[in-house]
Design an enzyme around this catalytic site. Sequence first.
Site, PDB file in Angstrom:
ATOM      1  N   CYS A   1       0.839  -1.206   0.000  1.00 47.93           N
ATOM      2  CA  CYS A   1       0.000   0.000   0.000  1.00 47.93           C
ATOM      3  C   CYS A   1       0.877   1.261   0.000  1.00 47.93           C
ATOM      4  O   CYS A   1       1.721   1.446   0.878  1.00 47.93           O
ATOM      5  CB  CYS A   1      -0.911   0.023   1.219  1.00 47.93           C
ATOM      6  SG  CYS A   1      -1.783   1.589   1.405  1.00 47.93           S
ATOM      7  N   VAL A   2       0.649   2.128  -0.964  1.00 46.82           N
ATOM      8  CA  VAL A   2       1.507   3.302  -1.133  1.00 46.82           C
ATOM      9  C   VAL A   2       1.458   4.257   0.066  1.00 46.82           C
ATOM     10  O   VAL A   2       2.500   4.747   0.525  1.00 46.82           O
ATOM     11  CB  VAL A   2       1.190   4.049  -2.456  1.00 46.82           C
ATOM     12  CG1 VAL A   2      -0.243   4.557  -2.509  1.00 46.82           C
ATOM     13  CG2 VAL A   2       2.154   5.197  -2.683  1.00 46.82           C
TER      14      VAL A   2
END
Lengths: 124, 88, 118
Positions: A73-74
């Site tokens: 997840c960025v």
Amino acid sequence: MVTANPYTAQGQYTALRFANEVINKGHQLKRIFFYADGVLIASRLNCPPSDEINLTKAWAKLAIEKDVELTVCVTAALKRGIVNQAEADRNALTGENLDPAFEISGLGQLTEAMLESDKLITFG
Amino acid sequence: MSTLFILNQPELLDDCITVMQPDDALLLIENAVVIATKSSTTQYKMFVLKDDLIARGLFESIHDQSTAIDFSKFVELTLAYDKSVSWL
Amino acid sequence: MKSICFIFNKPPYGDHKGRELLDICLMSAAFDMPITVIFKSQGVYQLLQNQQPDVISVKNHSATFKALDLYGVENILVESESLLEHNLKMEQLLPIAEAVSQDVVKHQIASSDFVIGL
């Protein structure tokens, strides 16, 4: 989904064993989504002592040999200093550290995987 | 729908049990395997991950209310129940 | 469409779990998945009014709870037994949730396709 902190909690290892077993039994594994502290696994600079398991490399082996998607997840990753070259450039950071077996993407990848899969198992 | 509740922290057992239904089962993993060494008053089916017991020197101490399982059975359980919920 | 149930069971700010769970919740809402949000055990503290986490340099995510209905999330439940256990009343919480019994919580968890807590 894996949210366990790699060298603090056991969850990454449990998830790895589970994922290997899912594939060995011939099931389809859509995606491993790393979230919260779980994203720390994606640093190729993780350097545990040589007599201990390198969890990042163990995940990478699974990804390469069994063609499993490892998605980080960025938002969770950037906060915790896990960056690829594109994110490093965008945020004016001096280096990147993402292991090449992992890819950085959005939280939508988790939701999309849920819509396309029968099961979601969380390891925290 | 039946649910497999996966518990990895023993201190969350009581909280987890408050949401369980009669057909649900509990799978104890990681530190939560210590629960399997005691007799319990829960009526739920209880499974416990064998390697996590062995790792902690507890395999011989498991109470007969629980069933020790390997990773293969772990995967099968997640398929046998409609869904799995990790109680974190 | 598959349904998701989110369980908030920890108080806010000591860790980022509430915030990060809320982010998954908003993303799932953007995908139009039917969502139930449950506050139970110490998670009921997430909804207390008058939170001022800016004094500990933390972003106030309780404001985002108020925005849940804008994202189409209307089924927001607080477990009555948990309120009682922590000596809290509905009037002390953000007016976005409905108090329900443990049996209702059980039923919601049982009937959802996915259940996520962090």
